[in-house]
Motif scaffolding. Structure first.
Motif, PDB file in Angstrom:
ATOM      1  N   ALA A 186       1.113  -1.481  -0.124  1.00  0.00           N
ATOM      2  CA  ALA A 186      -0.072   0.119   0.644  1.00  0.00           C
ATOM      3  C   ALA A 186       0.318   1.385   0.301  1.00  0.00           C
ATOM      4  CB  ALA A 186      -0.595  -0.262   0.838  1.00  0.00           C
ATOM      5  N   GLY A 187       1.466   1.215   0.945  1.00  0.00           N
ATOM      6  CA  GLY A 187       2.587   2.726   0.905  1.00  0.00           C
ATOM      7  C   GLY A 187       3.169   2.690  -0.661  1.00  0.00           C
ATOM      8  N   PHE A 188       3.393   1.476  -1.141  1.00  0.00           N
ATOM      9  CA  PHE A 188       4.425   1.784  -2.807  1.00  0.00           C
ATOM     10  C   PHE A 188       3.466   2.529  -3.744  1.00  0.00           C
ATOM     11  CE2 PHE A 188       5.536   0.379  -6.679  1.00  0.00           C
ATOM     12  CZ  PHE A 188       7.210   0.359  -6.851  1.00  0.00           C
ATOM     13  N   TYR A 189       2.401   1.738  -3.400  1.00  0.00           N
ATOM     14  CA  TYR A 189       1.139   2.483  -4.801  1.00  0.00           C
ATOM     15  C   TYR A 189       1.312   3.839  -3.992  1.00  0.00           C
ATOM     16  CZ  TYR A 189       2.549  -1.277  -7.012  1.00  0.00           C
ATOM     17  OH  TYR A 189       3.133  -2.659  -7.600  1.00  0.00           O
ATOM     18  N   ASP A 190       0.871   3.964  -3.165  1.00  0.00           N
ATOM     19  CA  ASP A 190      -0.234   5.923  -2.969  1.00  0.00           C
ATOM     20  C   ASP A 190       1.239   6.481  -2.571  1.00  0.00           C
ATOM     21  OD1 ASP A 190      -1.121   6.812  -0.666  1.00  0.00           O
ATOM     22  OD2 ASP A 190       0.447   7.718   0.245  1.00  0.00           O
ATOM     23  N   GLN A 191       2.742   6.270  -2.976  1.00  0.00           N
ATOM     24  CA  GLN A 191       4.035   7.458  -3.079  1.00  0.00           C
ATOM     25  C   GLN A 191       4.275   6.535  -4.881  1.00  0.00           C
ATOM     26  OE1 GLN A 191       4.905   9.719  -1.043  1.00  0.00           O
ATOM     27  NE2 GLN A 191       2.833   9.068  -0.366  1.00  0.00           N
ATOM     28  N   GLN A 192       3.187   5.987  -5.924  1.00  0.00           N
ATOM     29  CA  GLN A 192       4.434   5.959  -7.045  1.00  0.00           C
ATOM     30  C   GLN A 192       4.031   7.239  -7.786  1.00  0.00           C
ATOM     31  OE1 GLN A 192       2.730   2.960  -9.856  1.00  0.00           O
ATOM     32  NE2 GLN A 192       4.428   2.365  -9.767  1.00  0.00           N
ATOM     33  N   PRO A 193       4.619   7.774  -8.631  1.00  0.00           N
ATOM     34  CA  PRO A 193       4.303   9.004  -9.272  1.00  0.00           C
ATOM     35  C   PRO A 193       3.965   8.014 -10.778  1.00  0.00           C
ATOM     36  CG  PRO A 193       6.256   8.564  -8.744  1.00  0.00           C
ATOM     37  CD  PRO A 193       6.436   7.853  -8.158  1.00  0.00           C
ATOM     38  N   GLY A 194       3.933   7.172 -11.293  1.00  0.00           N
ATOM     39  CA  GLY A 194       3.793   6.330 -12.542  1.00  0.00           C
ATOM     40  C   GLY A 194       2.746   6.476 -12.727  1.00  0.00           C
ATOM     41  N   ARG A 195       1.925   6.675 -11.422  1.00  0.00           N
ATOM     42  CA  ARG A 195       0.431   6.415 -12.761  1.00  0.00           C
ATOM     43  C   ARG A 195       0.192   7.691 -12.958  1.00  0.00           C
ATOM     44  NH1 ARG A 195      -0.714   5.508  -8.084  1.00  0.00           N
ATOM     45  NH2 ARG A 195      -0.779   3.730  -7.846  1.00  0.00           N
ATOM     46  N   GLU A 196       1.269   9.033 -13.160  1.00  0.00           N
ATOM     47  CA  GLU A 196       0.330  10.155 -13.652  1.00  0.00           C
ATOM     48  C   GLU A 196       0.509  10.098 -15.561  1.00  0.00           C
ATOM     49  OE1 GLU A 196       2.701  13.479 -12.657  1.00  0.00           O
ATOM     50  OE2 GLU A 196       3.365  12.796  -9.758  1.00  0.00           O
ATOM     51  N   THR A 225      28.130  19.109  -3.009  1.00  0.00           N
ATOM     52  CA  THR A 225      27.090  18.953  -1.227  1.00  0.00           C
ATOM     53  C   THR A 225      25.535  19.123  -2.135  1.00  0.00           C
ATOM     54  OG1 THR A 225      29.074  19.976  -0.074  1.00  0.00           O
ATOM     55  CG2 THR A 225      27.133  20.554   0.943  1.00  0.00           C
ATOM     56  N   VAL A 226      24.884  18.822  -1.594  1.00  0.00           N
ATOM     57  CA  VAL A 226      23.798  19.236  -1.297  1.00  0.00           C
ATOM     58  C   VAL A 226      22.838  19.083  -0.370  1.00  0.00           C
ATOM     59  CG1 VAL A 226      23.395  18.551  -4.037  1.00  0.00           C
ATOM     60  CG2 VAL A 226      23.179  16.478  -2.099  1.00  0.00           C
ATOM     61  N   ASN A 227      21.865  20.219   0.123  1.00  0.00           N
ATOM     62  CA  ASN A 227      21.089  20.664   0.875  1.00  0.00           C
ATOM     63  C   ASN A 227      19.268  20.421   0.657  1.00  0.00           C
ATOM     64  OD1 ASN A 227      23.478  21.571   2.433  1.00  0.00           O
ATOM     65  ND2 ASN A 227      23.782  23.272   1.281  1.00  0.00           N
ATOM     66  N   PHE A 228      19.262  19.046   1.845  1.00  0.00           N
ATOM     67  CA  PHE A 228      18.242  18.756   1.384  1.00  0.00           C
ATOM     68  C   PHE A 228      16.943  19.256   2.621  1.00  0.00           C
ATOM     69  CE2 PHE A 228      20.160  15.683  -0.234  1.00  0.00           C
ATOM     70  CZ  PHE A 228      19.157  15.001  -1.593  1.00  0.00           C
ATOM     71  N   ALA A 229      16.469  20.149   2.276  1.00  0.00           N
ATOM     72  CA  ALA A 229      14.970  20.861   3.125  1.00  0.00           C
ATOM     73  C   ALA A 229      14.284  20.147   3.328  1.00  0.00           C
ATOM     74  CB  ALA A 229      14.781  22.028   2.687  1.00  0.00           C
ATOM     75  N   TRP A 230      14.900  18.660   4.144  1.00  0.00           N
ATOM     76  CA  TRP A 230      13.867  17.883   4.249  1.00  0.00           C
ATOM     77  C   TRP A 230      13.593  17.579   6.380  1.00  0.00           C
ATOM     78  CZ3 TRP A 230       9.942  14.929   2.128  1.00  0.00           C
ATOM     79  CH2 TRP A 230       9.592  13.876   2.969  1.00  0.00           C
ATOM     80  N   HIS A 231      12.133  18.383   6.420  1.00  0.00           N
ATOM     81  CA  HIS A 231      11.690  17.992   8.175  1.00  0.00           C
ATOM     82  C   HIS A 231      10.874  17.022   8.531  1.00  0.00           C
ATOM     83  CE1 HIS A 231      14.695  21.975   7.675  1.00  0.00           C
ATOM     84  NE2 HIS A 231      14.179  22.488   7.156  1.00  0.00           N
ATOM     85  N   ASP A 232      10.205  16.027   7.888  1.00  0.00           N
ATOM     86  CA  ASP A 232       9.246  15.274   8.604  1.00  0.00           C
ATOM     87  C   ASP A 232      10.333  13.855   8.455  1.00  0.00           C
ATOM     88  OD1 ASP A 232       7.755  17.092   7.291  1.00  0.00           O
ATOM     89  OD2 ASP A 232       6.552  16.619   5.300  1.00  0.00           O
ATOM     90  N   GLY A 233      11.236  13.979   8.692  1.00  0.00           N
ATOM     91  CA  GLY A 233      12.042  12.502   9.684  1.00  0.00           C
ATOM     92  C   GLY A 233      12.042  11.534   8.792  1.00  0.00           C
ATOM     93  N   LEU A 234      12.046   9.843   9.223  1.00  0.00           N
ATOM     94  CA  LEU A 234      11.756   9.063   8.002  1.00  0.00           C
ATOM     95  C   LEU A 234      10.648   8.816   7.922  1.00  0.00           C
ATOM     96  CD1 LEU A 234      15.056   7.204  10.283  1.00  0.00           C
ATOM     97  CD2 LEU A 234      15.084   8.227   8.098  1.00  0.00           C
ATOM     98  N   ARG A 235      10.240   7.706   7.235  1.00  0.00           N
ATOM     99  CA  ARG A 235       8.550   7.802   7.203  1.00  0.00           C
ATOM    100  C   ARG A 235       8.553   5.972   5.861  1.00  0.00           C
ATOM    101  NH1 ARG A 235       6.226   9.771   3.179  1.00  0.00           N
ATOM    102  NH2 ARG A 235       3.901   9.881   4.022  1.00  0.00           N
ATOM    103  N   TYR A 236       8.064   5.428   7.202  1.00  0.00           N
ATOM    104  CA  TYR A 236       7.818   4.184   6.580  1.00  0.00           C
ATOM    105  C   TYR A 236       6.535   3.581   7.219  1.00  0.00           C
ATOM    106  CZ  TYR A 236      13.473   3.700   7.844  1.00  0.00           C
ATOM    107  OH  TYR A 236      13.915   3.942   8.193  1.00  0.00           O
ATOM    108  N   PRO A 237       6.081   3.122   5.363  1.00  0.00           N
ATOM    109  CA  PRO A 237       4.926   3.012   5.550  1.00  0.00           C
ATOM    110  C   PRO A 237       4.025   1.505   7.112  1.00  0.00           C
ATOM    111  CG  PRO A 237       5.073   1.148   4.150  1.00  0.00           C
ATOM    112  CD  PRO A 237       6.549   2.143   4.540  1.00  0.00           C
ATOM    113  N   ARG A 238       2.840   1.385   7.739  1.00  0.00           N
ATOM    114  CA  ARG A 238       2.556   1.204   8.244  1.00  0.00           C
ATOM    115  C   ARG A 238       1.061   0.890   8.677  1.00  0.00           C
ATOM    116  NH1 ARG A 238       4.039   2.050  14.536  1.00  0.00           N
ATOM    117  NH2 ARG A 238       5.460   0.942  13.656  1.00  0.00           N
TER     118      ARG A 238
END
Length: 653
Positions: free
Chosen positions: A394-404, A620-633
């Motif tokens: 479910a997590g994989f397909y919830d986040q899959q962009p290819g359906r576009e 050097t790349v800077n990621f403006a990511w502030h939502d932490g680690l994410r795993y599906p459950r």
């Protein structure tokens, strides 16, 4: 919103199976013969529904383990005139033109002791033309299958301990006939001291030569063999109405030592499948399971057997991989779905008629669903493990962009575009796995809808029994179409099933969503967490290197950045193939350092600084990511019925 395509454009044809349709696709339009050829080549005869006169003998020698060469000798009844021998091109279960003609060598034909020269067809290289002289009634055909020493191109089928004989890769057959109307008399020469598992009927065993009862080419190609130095055969349906065996071959004698506890799980699998489908469509069934790190990995369905591999420690490890435990249930279901009930556009006349795959979302998708259901029902997995497995899907397909851009229906063509070719952007390209796993979600959706609408009186189990469970004991294929699927669903519970299926199969565009309704209807919801339970860590084996749903990539061996998700943070930073992580802030690169950095940045404002390298270039790349680690459950929805528990519970009758 889901985008629906007009139903008429994508419904599977209800026309008769391929015998009535193959002439145009199989017979070639005569082309001018190249001037370099010694004679013009006639068209390849299209397969006709008629008996080939006589029985073709075939003996396969598996003893040349040193060179990894399989030698084939055939005795073919013939009459004078033109003859075309074909090598199988479209391999069942591969759903594509994967016959390894490139590995066939040493082809020699003789009649009455004299050589008969052949010419390869210049349009179809899987076909060989011969002119049979007057007075020749039988020809001897010999050739080698040069199996491969590693898995770089084709999988390994021959080791010092195991041989996986796949007849469709070791046979030539006469064109112009349906493969169900060509009879072969097979035999095999085994290495000294070896034994084997196969769904063929053994009529004699003389030393190392095993001879089998005559059988049609169609069923010969559907009856692979696992032969090995270390072999064990286990009856997993004692006293059952038709024999079912677990045939084990292994790298070592220890690897095939299945305990009584393991055997009981496979016995339960047979029982649960009986309770699900109600009928059996085989006179016998042989699970072929290789416990090996040397043979190429496989999970391939057949009507009366299946080819499977697992780790040599499968029966001794405390928690063998869940996918390995779910493999045999999946392939067993294929005896009903894909083999007995077969999509009409895959029921072709012979192995050189192109296959079509428009119903792969039933053939593989519903099989994936029932395999995942039978795994906990049989005790090969637990309900808790099944829920974690579903969360990953479910997590994989919830986040899959290819359906576009690409609907699930179009992925059924994927193998025909190039069988399991490399894919640098799998999240965008989509592919084979989608008509397995995304389709699984559609069938969960259907199951829970039926359960809810009928107040639990009916379920998709009822569809399985009516659709697959008729004609007990019959093992000839019965074709199905889209309309057949809809009709049987409506017989279980009246609903607009055609629209239900098409809206999900044809969903495409920026607003298209994954088919997750069945999860919520089952009393669960998809959530995202930054900490995993011990069970989740074990099930999600690569969790420690998985940043797919946060930074948008995975960390591979040597800190290589892999699996970059299309449109994700790493993609937007301009990362592609070939980059290596060198440092995380002021720490040397490691998965642990990266997890710590992502966790520390959660809820803050400071970017995550990564130093990366490709060749001599550093960035050097800077990621403006502030939502932490994410795993599906998946988490329970309070106050709702737990239909997943109902679905995964063993059937009592």
């Amino acid at each position: 919103m889901l985008k629906s395509t007009a139903l008429a454009l994508l419904l599977v044809s209800t026309a008769a199976p391929a015998l009535a349709q193959v002439a145009a696709s199989q017979a070639q339009t005569p082309l001018p013969a190249p001037t370099s050829l010694p004679r013009p080549l006639p068209p390849i005869p299209a397969p006709q529904d008629r008996d080939y006169p006589g029985t073709i003998g075939i003996r396969v020698d598996l003893t040349d383990l040193a060179h990894k060469v399989i030698r084939v000798n055939q005795t073919v009844p013939v009459s004078a005139g033109s003859l075309v021998l074909q090598y199988p091109k479209f391999i069942p279960g591969n759903h594509a033109d994967t016959g390894p003609i490139q590995l066939i060598s040493g082809l020699t034909v003789t009649g009455n002791g004299q050589r008969i020269e052949w010419l390869r067809d210049t349009v179809d290289p899987h076909a060989f033309h011969l002119d049979i002289p007057a007075g020749v009634e039988t020809i001897e055909v010999g050739f080698e299958w040069l199996t491969q020493p590693d898995n770089s191109t084709w999988r390994v089928v021959m080791t010092d301990e195991i041989v996986n004989l796949q007849w469709e890769k070791a046979v030539l057959y006469p064109a112009g006939y349906s493969h169900g109307r060509i009879t072969f008399a097979p035999s095999v020469v085994l290495p000294e001291g070896w034994d084997y598992g196969v769904a063929l009927d053994t009529v004699s065993r003389d030393g190392n030569v095993a001879t089998f009862a005559p059988i049609s080419l169609e069923h010969l190609a559907d009856s692979p063999m696992f032969a090995g130095k270390h072999y064990r055969r286990i009856d997993i349906d004692p006293g059952g109405r038709s024999p079912v065996h677990l045939n084990l071959v292994g790298d070592t004698a220890a690897s095939i030592n299945a305990s009584p506890e393991w055997i009981a799980k496979y016995e339960a699998l047979v029982d649960q499948a009986d309770r699900l489908f109600g009928a059996r469509h085989f006179d016998r069934y042989e699970f072929l399971l290789g416990l090996t790190s040397k043979l190429g990995g496989i999970g391939l369905e057949h009507h009366r057997s299946s080819e499977n591999t697992a780790s040599p420690t499968f029966f001794t490890a405390p928690n063998p991989a869940y996918g390995s435990r779910g493999l045999l249930p999946h392939e067993y279901v294929h005896s009903w779905n894909g083999k007995y009930r077969r999509p009409s556009d895959e029921l072709v006349a012979n192995f050189n008629v192109p296959t079509q795959n428009s119903l792969m979302w039933v053939y593989e998708g519903q099989t994936e669903y029932w395999g995942d259901v039978l795994t906990p029902r049989s005790g090969l997995g637990t309900v808790e493990e099944a829920v974690v497995n579903l969360a990953e899907v479910a997590g994989f397909y919830d986040q899959q962009p290819g359906r576009e851009w690409r609907a699930l229906q179009d992925t059924t063509n994927h193998n025909l575009l190039g069988y399991r070719t490399s894919n640098p952007w799998p999240s965008w390209m989509r592919g084979t796995g989608d008509y397995y796993r995304e389709a699984l979600l559609i069938w969960l959706d259907a199951d829970t809808l039926i359960r809810e609408a009928t107040r639990e009186r009916k379920s998709l189990d009822d569809f399985a029994r009516s659709f697959y469970g008729s004609e007990d004991g019959v093992w000839e294929a019965r074709p199905y179409t889209f309309e057949d699927v809809v009709e049987h669903l409506n017989a279980v519970h009246p609903h607009d099933w055609a629209s239900f299926l098409r809206t999900r199969l044809d969903a495409v565009g920026p607003g298209a969503e994954a088919p997750l309704d069945g999860i919520e209807r089952a009393g669960w919801r998809l959530t995202w967490v930054d900490q995993l339970t011990p069970l989740e860590k074990r099930m999600m084996g690569g969790w420690g290197n998985d940043f797919q749903y946060s930074l948008g990539f995975s960390l591979g061996a040597g800190n290589r950045i892999t699996g970059i998700r299309w449109g994700g943070p790493a993609f937007e930073q301009g990362l592609g193939a070939g980059w290596e992580l060198v440092a995380v802030g002021d720490r040397v690169a490691s998965a642990e350092a990266l997890r710590d950095a992502v966790t520390a940045a959660k809820g803050g404002s400071e970017p995550i600084a990564l130093v990366i390298k490709r060749g001599d270039e550093f960035r050097t790349v800077n990621f403006a990511w502030h939502d932490g680690l994410r795993y599906p459950r998946l988490e329970r929805i309070e106050g709702t019925r737990d239909r997943l528990a109902d679905i995964f519970a063993p059937r009592r009758r």
